[in-house]
Scaffold this motif. Structure first.
Motif, PDB file in Angstrom:
ATOM      1  N   THR A 176       0.817  -1.210   0.000  1.00  9.95           N
ATOM      2  CA  THR A 176       0.000   0.000   0.000  1.00  9.95           C
ATOM      3  C   THR A 176       0.851   1.261   0.000  1.00  9.95           C
ATOM      4  O   THR A 176       0.544   2.238  -0.691  1.00  9.95           O
ATOM      5  CB  THR A 176      -0.917   0.012   1.239  1.00  9.95           C
ATOM      6  OG1 THR A 176      -1.739  -1.164   1.224  1.00  9.95           O
ATOM      7  CG2 THR A 176      -1.806   1.234   1.248  1.00  9.95           C
ATOM      8  N   GLN A 280      -4.179 -12.799  -7.683  1.00 11.57           N
ATOM      9  CA  GLN A 280      -3.549 -11.589  -7.170  1.00 11.57           C
ATOM     10  C   GLN A 280      -2.464 -11.070  -8.111  1.00 11.57           C
ATOM     11  O   GLN A 280      -2.316  -9.851  -8.277  1.00 11.57           O
ATOM     12  CB  GLN A 280      -2.977 -11.848  -5.773  1.00 11.57           C
ATOM     13  CG  GLN A 280      -4.055 -12.182  -4.744  1.00 11.57           C
ATOM     14  CD  GLN A 280      -3.701 -11.739  -3.345  1.00 11.57           C
ATOM     15  OE1 GLN A 280      -3.094 -10.702  -3.142  1.00 11.57           O
ATOM     16  NE2 GLN A 280      -4.090 -12.545  -2.366  1.00 11.57           N
ATOM     17  N   PRO A 309      -7.353  -1.252  -2.873  1.00 13.17           N
ATOM     18  CA  PRO A 309      -7.581  -2.674  -2.613  1.00 13.17           C
ATOM     19  C   PRO A 309      -6.652  -3.246  -1.553  1.00 13.17           C
ATOM     20  O   PRO A 309      -7.088  -3.997  -0.671  1.00 13.17           O
ATOM     21  CB  PRO A 309      -7.331  -3.321  -3.987  1.00 13.17           C
ATOM     22  CG  PRO A 309      -7.570  -2.229  -4.972  1.00 13.17           C
ATOM     23  CD  PRO A 309      -7.101  -0.989  -4.298  1.00 13.17           C
ATOM     24  N   GLN A 313      -7.615  -4.850   2.067  1.00 15.10           N
ATOM     25  CA  GLN A 313      -7.169  -6.187   2.472  1.00 15.10           C
ATOM     26  C   GLN A 313      -6.586  -6.149   3.879  1.00 15.10           C
ATOM     27  O   GLN A 313      -6.896  -7.005   4.718  1.00 15.10           O
ATOM     28  CB  GLN A 313      -6.124  -6.712   1.486  1.00 15.10           C
ATOM     29  CG  GLN A 313      -5.604  -8.099   1.824  1.00 15.10           C
ATOM     30  CD  GLN A 313      -4.319  -8.444   1.095  1.00 15.10           C
ATOM     31  OE1 GLN A 313      -3.305  -7.771   1.252  1.00 15.10           O
ATOM     32  NE2 GLN A 313      -4.350  -9.497   0.289  1.00 15.10           N
ATOM     33  N   PRO A 350     -13.605 -12.159  -4.495  1.00 15.90           N
ATOM     34  CA  PRO A 350     -12.821 -11.233  -5.319  1.00 15.90           C
ATOM     35  C   PRO A 350     -12.891 -11.565  -6.805  1.00 15.90           C
ATOM     36  O   PRO A 350     -12.998 -10.654  -7.650  1.00 15.90           O
ATOM     37  CB  PRO A 350     -11.396 -11.408  -4.783  1.00 15.90           C
ATOM     38  CG  PRO A 350     -11.567 -11.913  -3.395  1.00 15.90           C
ATOM     39  CD  PRO A 350     -12.770 -12.778  -3.450  1.00 15.90           C
ATOM     40  N   CYS A 353     -16.283 -10.483  -8.178  1.00 17.25           N
ATOM     41  CA  CYS A 353     -16.339  -9.016  -8.342  1.00 17.25           C
ATOM     42  C   CYS A 353     -15.526  -8.575  -9.552  1.00 17.25           C
ATOM     43  O   CYS A 353     -15.932  -7.660 -10.287  1.00 17.25           O
ATOM     44  CB  CYS A 353     -15.817  -8.334  -7.082  1.00 17.25           C
ATOM     45  SG  CYS A 353     -16.929  -8.453  -5.662  1.00 17.25           S
ATOM     46  N   PHE A 371     -13.696  -3.574  -7.543  1.00 15.83           N
ATOM     47  CA  PHE A 371     -12.308  -3.971  -7.325  1.00 15.83           C
ATOM     48  C   PHE A 371     -11.943  -3.887  -5.841  1.00 15.83           C
ATOM     49  O   PHE A 371     -11.347  -4.813  -5.282  1.00 15.83           O
ATOM     50  CB  PHE A 371     -11.358  -3.064  -8.114  1.00 15.83           C
ATOM     51  CG  PHE A 371     -11.327  -3.342  -9.590  1.00 15.83           C
ATOM     52  CD1 PHE A 371     -11.899  -4.485 -10.114  1.00 15.83           C
ATOM     53  CD2 PHE A 371     -10.706  -2.456 -10.457  1.00 15.83           C
ATOM     54  CE1 PHE A 371     -11.876  -4.743 -11.478  1.00 15.83           C
ATOM     55  CE2 PHE A 371     -10.670  -2.705 -11.824  1.00 15.83           C
ATOM     56  CZ  PHE A 371     -11.251  -3.845 -12.333  1.00 15.83           C
ATOM     57  N   THR A 372     -12.329  -2.774  -5.204  1.00 15.54           N
ATOM     58  CA  THR A 372     -11.930  -2.543  -3.818  1.00 15.54           C
ATOM     59  C   THR A 372     -12.646  -3.483  -2.856  1.00 15.54           C
ATOM     60  O   THR A 372     -12.012  -4.114  -2.002  1.00 15.54           O
ATOM     61  CB  THR A 372     -12.205  -1.079  -3.424  1.00 15.54           C
ATOM     62  OG1 THR A 372     -11.511  -0.210  -4.335  1.00 15.54           O
ATOM     63  CG2 THR A 372     -11.744  -0.802  -2.016  1.00 15.54           C
ATOM     64  N   CYS A 373     -13.951  -3.586  -2.991  1.00 19.20           N
ATOM     65  CA  CYS A 373     -14.724  -4.462  -2.094  1.00 19.20           C
ATOM     66  C   CYS A 373     -14.368  -5.921  -2.303  1.00 19.20           C
ATOM     67  O   CYS A 373     -14.258  -6.695  -1.344  1.00 19.20           O
ATOM     68  CB  CYS A 373     -16.222  -4.240  -2.302  1.00 19.20           C
ATOM     69  SG  CYS A 373     -16.791  -2.594  -1.828  1.00 19.20           S
ATOM     70  N   TYR A 375     -11.486  -7.145  -3.495  1.00 19.20           N
ATOM     71  CA  TYR A 375     -10.128  -7.444  -3.026  1.00 19.20           C
ATOM     72  C   TYR A 375     -10.056  -7.446  -1.506  1.00 19.20           C
ATOM     73  O   TYR A 375      -9.183  -8.107  -0.922  1.00 19.20           O
ATOM     74  CB  TYR A 375      -9.141  -6.424  -3.593  1.00 19.20           C
ATOM     75  CG  TYR A 375      -7.719  -6.937  -3.630  1.00 19.20           C
ATOM     76  CD1 TYR A 375      -7.272  -7.723  -4.684  1.00 19.20           C
ATOM     77  CD2 TYR A 375      -6.827  -6.647  -2.608  1.00 19.20           C
ATOM     78  CE1 TYR A 375      -5.983  -8.207  -4.712  1.00 19.20           C
ATOM     79  CE2 TYR A 375      -5.528  -7.128  -2.634  1.00 19.20           C
ATOM     80  CZ  TYR A 375      -5.113  -7.902  -3.690  1.00 19.20           C
ATOM     81  OH  TYR A 375      -3.830  -8.390  -3.716  1.00 19.20           O
ATOM     82  N   ALA A 376     -10.948  -6.734  -0.849  1.00 15.15           N
ATOM     83  CA  ALA A 376     -10.966  -6.739   0.618  1.00 15.15           C
ATOM     84  C   ALA A 376     -11.123  -8.157   1.154  1.00 15.15           C
ATOM     85  O   ALA A 376     -10.564  -8.507   2.205  1.00 15.15           O
ATOM     86  CB  ALA A 376     -12.098  -5.852   1.124  1.00 15.15           C
TER      87      ALA A 376
END
Length: 485
Positions: A176, A280, A309, A313, A350, A353, A371-373, A375-376
């Motif tokens: 990140t 990933q 993302p 995570q 993931p 989504c 993508f964000t939700c 990958y969480a």
């Protein structure tokens, strides 16, 4: 069949709190260790942009001093993984033989020094720079197996998910922050400073790690007697081991290679890990391109998008791990059941989504949300299959994870590689949809395999006492036959 009595642990007395519980000190230092490892691993992603003189190959003007074409840049960027993939299993074996503390320290020290000399090596030629990066990957392969061996001795059975997740989540947190960090450093001080700063950060962390951690509770100078007794008694109750087996590195423990590789739950771990790596690697490599080609995102926007993302995570992994261990402690669910639930959600949601993102039209906000939700949910891998080596083979968890990580990395590389054959036109939404659904199929296959064959119970082949019993049984059979003759 697993039941709620499979893991019989000891309750830590509530009115005797430890000032600094050393297992959590180890977890936090492990977190920053993986954070630094991530920075050393990924600092080249942005630094290369400042290193290369792109004006030699296109109309873009940059301040880089190296005239590398795309193939040379690819060689430099990928060289880390050549060493990393080659040394996982040997590193796992060495961690088993010499102990986690020594291997983790040597691994990070070597990779930090190699990072510090990378700028000098680069000025001497591309291939010397490639050698530095490959050796950095070779050195860092030991950290995952070593940390698994650490938790085999440090983690009470019902705290495995939390402790393991705290340490491993440092890698995602590093992903990140490393790109914006290196970008700022490169712009302000030059590309070589990115290597000097990240290498120096790792050396500073290493001082604290060396002083405050040890192979086992028994040889830790900072631990209280109560915490040491609690950890050792908890593990002893699970594995029915004697006290002297907590004294240090397992130098004489033989590895049951044949039984390990023939085990269904081992292969369930390998397949789930490989499916996750495929997704990933594909996501990290191609999502910036997807947003640039389909939604006209520039480099800065794509870079900022990739922060969300990985941040989600990280934010999901720790609460999910706490809930996992809480449910196990309260005996609401077995370890096997919760590992399967977490892994299924971590692999399927993931990927689903990602596939749905190909059908939302021109709404880039919906794509970013998916993508964000999605990958969480990969944060559930930490209390999912990534904790399984410590469940099914705590004594051999490091080497088991090393084998899994080797297979997963080899398979993971195929994701971005195969995309080159599926997508011949980056503007073709249909081709992107095909790639997304292919990733979904692989993820679902991994999820179903793990749900079918995965386990959270220590396997018979992983128990030392069983090996002794088999040897004694074989010896008795030979003696009986001799007497009969």
């Amino acid at each position: 069949m697993e039941n709620f009595n499979t893991i019989n642990t000891v309750n830590e007395t509530k009115n005797h709190s430890f000032y600094l519980r050393q297992r959590y000190v180890l977890a936090v230092l492990g977190f920053f260790g993986f954070f630094n490892a991530s920075c050393l691993r990924n600092n080249v992603n942005v630094a290369t942009l400042a290193m290369v003189n792109a004006s030699e190959h296109n109309n873009t003007e940059t301040k880089g001093s190296f005239n590398w074409d795309s193939s040379q840049q690819g060689l430099f960027l990928g060289s880390y993984f050549y060493g990393y993939a080659a040394s996982n299993v040997p590193s796992g074996w060495l961690a088993n033989k010499y102990g986690f503390h020594k291997m983790f320290t040597i691994s990070m020290l070597a990779s930090a020094i190699l990072t510090l000399i990378t700028p000098l090596a680069t000025t001497q030629g591309l291939y010397l720079a490639v050698a530095c990066r490959a050796l950095t990957g070779f050195a860092q392969a030991a950290i995952y197996p070593a940390m698994n061996y650490a938790w085999a001795k440090w983690a009470p059975p019902l705290e495995i998910s939390v402790l393991n997740s705290i340490s491993l989540s440092g890698m995602g947190f590093g992903l990140t922050l490393v790109n914006p960090l290196v970008g700022v450093i490169s712009d302000a001080l030059g590309w070589d400073a990115a290597f000097y700063v990240t290498g120096s950060m790792a050396l500073v962390w290493l001082v604290f790690f060396f002083i405050f951690t040890s192979d086992a509770p028994s040889n830790n100078r900072w631990i209280s007697k109560k915490e040491r007794r609690y950890i050792e008694k908890s593990i002893e109750n699970r594995e029915n081991k004697t006290h002297d087996e907590f004294q240090g590195p397992q130098k004489t423990t033989s590895i049951p290679w044949k039984a390990m590789l023939a085990s269904k739950c081992s292969w369930a771990l390998f397949i789930a890990h490989s499916a996750d790596a495929w997704f990933q690697y594909t996501f990290a490599a191609l999502m910036p391109t997807y947003m640039a080609e389909m939604y006209n995102f520039d480099t800065t926007q794509s870079g900022l998008l990739m922060i969300l993302p990985f941040l989600m995570q990280f934010l999901v992994s720790l609460p999910a791990s706490c809930i996992t261990d809480m449910l196990r402690k309260k005996r609401r669910i077995t370890t096997t059941q919760i590992r399967k639930i977490n892994t299924f959600l971590a692999l399927s949601v993931p990927a689903l989504c990602l596939s749905l993102a190909g059908y939302v039209g021109r709404d880039h906000r919906a794509v970013i949300a998916l993508f964000t939700c999605g990958y969480a949910f990969t944060g559930l891998t930490f209390p999912g299959y990534l904790s399984c080596p410590l469940d099914i083979a705590p004594r051999h968890s490091g080497i088991l994870f090393a084998i899994s990580n080797t297979i997963a990395n080899l398979v993971g590389f195929l994701g971005p590689f195969s995309a080159g054959y599926i997508i011949t036109d980056y503007k073709s939404l249909l081709q992107w949809q095909i790639l997304f659904w292919a990733s979904f199929g692989i993820s679902i296959a991994g999820a179903i395999t793990f749900v079918t064959f995965g386990s959270g119970v220590e396997q018979n082949w992983a128990k030392k006492q069983n090996c002794k019993k088999r040897k004694q049984s074989t010896k008795s059979e030979v003696e009986n036959r001799s007497n009969l003759l």
